[in-house]
Design an enzyme around this catalytic site. Structure first.
Site, PDB file in Angstrom:
ATOM      1  N   TRP A 131     -32.228 -14.516 -30.687  1.00  0.00           N
ATOM      2  CA  TRP A 131     -32.874 -14.208 -31.965  1.00  0.00           C
ATOM      3  C   TRP A 131     -31.930 -14.624 -33.090  1.00  0.00           C
ATOM      4  O   TRP A 131     -30.747 -14.225 -33.088  1.00  0.00           O
ATOM      5  CB  TRP A 131     -33.155 -12.700 -32.010  1.00  0.00           C
ATOM      6  CG  TRP A 131     -33.838 -12.209 -33.242  1.00  0.00           C
ATOM      7  CD1 TRP A 131     -34.939 -12.739 -33.838  1.00  0.00           C
ATOM      8  CD2 TRP A 131     -33.470 -11.065 -34.023  1.00  0.00           C
ATOM      9  NE1 TRP A 131     -35.293 -11.998 -34.941  1.00  0.00           N
ATOM     10  CE2 TRP A 131     -34.404 -10.971 -35.075  1.00  0.00           C
ATOM     11  CE3 TRP A 131     -32.455 -10.107 -33.929  1.00  0.00           C
ATOM     12  CZ2 TRP A 131     -34.351  -9.955 -36.030  1.00  0.00           C
ATOM     13  CZ3 TRP A 131     -32.402  -9.101 -34.871  1.00  0.00           C
ATOM     14  CH2 TRP A 131     -33.330  -9.026 -35.917  1.00  0.00           C
ATOM     15  N   ASP A 212     -29.307  -4.961 -26.804  1.00  0.00           N
ATOM     16  CA  ASP A 212     -30.331  -4.926 -27.842  1.00  0.00           C
ATOM     17  C   ASP A 212     -31.698  -4.711 -27.189  1.00  0.00           C
ATOM     18  O   ASP A 212     -32.242  -5.615 -26.556  1.00  0.00           O
ATOM     19  CB  ASP A 212     -30.313  -6.238 -28.635  1.00  0.00           C
ATOM     20  CG  ASP A 212     -31.302  -6.226 -29.792  1.00  0.00           C
ATOM     21  OD1 ASP A 212     -31.826  -5.148 -30.110  1.00  0.00           O
ATOM     22  OD2 ASP A 212     -31.541  -7.303 -30.382  1.00  0.00           O
ATOM     23  N   LYS A 247     -41.905  -2.701 -32.401  1.00  0.00           N
ATOM     24  CA  LYS A 247     -42.942  -3.316 -31.576  1.00  0.00           C
ATOM     25  C   LYS A 247     -43.705  -2.283 -30.745  1.00  0.00           C
ATOM     26  O   LYS A 247     -44.929  -2.251 -30.754  1.00  0.00           O
ATOM     27  CB  LYS A 247     -42.316  -4.368 -30.649  1.00  0.00           C
ATOM     28  CG  LYS A 247     -41.487  -5.450 -31.362  1.00  0.00           C
ATOM     29  CD  LYS A 247     -42.311  -6.261 -32.325  1.00  0.00           C
ATOM     30  CE  LYS A 247     -41.584  -7.516 -32.793  1.00  0.00           C
ATOM     31  NZ  LYS A 247     -40.325  -7.275 -33.498  1.00  0.00           N
TER      32      LYS A 247
END
Length: 397
Positions: A131, A212, A247
């Protein structure tokens, strides 16, 4: 002379530019696979029903908007610790964990990299690819960035040997960011045994790892998705963790994140907690409350939790179905298994092995929008468009 004349404009964000170009495209038949949010079959990102009910309850019962303190909502923190470490985890009982409400997953990453710097880290290793905000946050903290190999784009599978070889090059005291389930951008994940191997190497090399976890529940299920994370912690002994509820609870704008750490001694964790509080105070002072309150309300009520888990299951199963359908169409229309690995990857994203020229041609000729990296948002698909999208990709792949 203006006081701002010393500044030079930074280049625009490529993904934001792509989104703007899509909006301005007058064609009726156009497809946006770039945006990084979950969408349903109608192309909408609705408020989850459990979230709406929790918000209604909060608004009826809250009596103040006063600060909650540096840790934020402690019920929320405890719930996220249970998610990651497991109910009744020994580390939690023994005081070897810490948790702080953070402004989204990115805020948790900021706390983690800031703590790494105070622990003496000079360089942080991230996966290639990863990312884009991972290296951004690391550099902003004043640390150097290095990359370790991760995925083979041609096969769509993990290259564990190359990953371990690169991590073994890290110097003692270096930092390392490893993504949890549903790797962004590839959708390619470590197995539980892979996590153990990485954890053993991290311990052997004396590295400081941050895990993460941004898509918990999007791969195989809530417990299944953190099995690898728990295996890593068990093997490595210590870890930093950033967690996002953007999310899996659909709380994108509420910025509900959590930073955690687990250590081998309660004394070390107690000292670390004072530094995390100091970092939080110097950056955002106090964490946002609303998103954390929503999550705590849902997870603290059996009926709401069951409703949320059912919604999450529907989202996950929809993405799995879309993956299989897209992979079948790509294999059928290309006459090759080269892109078939999409079906076996996890979560919202996959990275197609396409050239920048091919991606540009798809955008200009057919209105198919994706970043130049080839990352596509699986949740941006809908069933009726998949054959047309696969046809476009097959023409230029």
């Amino acid at each position: 002379m203006s006081q701002f004349s010393t500044l030079t404009a930074l280049p625009p964000d490529a993904l934001l530019g792509l989104m703007a170009a899509y909006r301005e495209d007058p064609r009726d038949d156009k497809f946006d696979l770039g945006v990084g949010v979950y969408r349903n079959e109608a192309g909408e990102t609705p408020v989850m029903s459990a979230v709406a009910k929790a918000e209604e309850r909060i608004l009826k019962t809250q009596t103040t908007k006063v600060y909650e303190g540096p840790r934020g909502n402690t019920d929320y923190c405890a719930a996220i610790e249970n998610f990651v470490f497991g109910e009744g985890a020994a580390a939690v009982k023994e005081g070897r964990t810490l948790s702080f409400t953070a402004p989204g997953g990115c805020g948790a990453l900021f706390l983690g990299t800031g703590l790494m710097k105070r622990m003496g880290v000079k360089k942080v290793w991230v996966s290639n690819p990863t990312w884009p905000n991972h290296p951004n946050v690391v550099k902003f903290t004043g640390l150097d960035v290095a990359e370790y190999a991760y995925a083979d784009p041609e096969t769509g599978e993990l290259d564990l040997d190359a990953m371990l070889t690169d991590i073994a090059k890290a110097e003692r005291g270096d930092g390392l960011i490893i993504q949890g389930p549903c790797h962004n951008p590839t959708g390619i994940d470590l197995t539980v045994e892979d996590w153990r191997k990485v954890g053993a190497l991290v311990k052997e090399r004396g590295l400081i790892a941050m895990l993460d976890v941004a898509y918990h529940g999007f791969a195989n299920g809530l417990d299944e998705d953190v099995a690898g994370v728990r295996a890593f912690i068990e093997t490595a002994g210590e870890a930093l963790i950033s967690y996002s509820c953007s999310k899996n609870f659909g709380l994108y704008r509420e910025r509900a994140g959590c930073f955690m750490a687990v250590g081998e001694s309660a004394e070390g964790i107690a000292a670390a907690a004072t530094h995390v509080a100091s970092l939080a105070r110097a950056s955002y002072s106090m964490p946002p409350a609303h998103g954390a309150a929503i999550v705590a309300t849902i997870l603290g009520d059996a009926e709401l939790r069951a409703e949320w888990e059912a919604e999450l299951t529907q989202m996950r199963e929809r993405m799995i179905s879309l993956r299989k359908s897209l992979a079948e169409q790509l294999v059928s229309k290309t006459g090759s298994n080269r892109l078939g690995a999409v079906a076996h990857q996890n979560g919202m994203f996959s990275q197609l092995p396409l050239s920048k020229d091919a991606i540009a041609a798809m955008r200009e000729k057919s209105g198919l929008y994706m970043p130049n990296s080839g990352r596509i948002n699986i949740a941006g698909l809908n069933t009726k468009d998949i054959p047309a999208i696969a046809e476009i990709i097959a023409k230029d792949a």
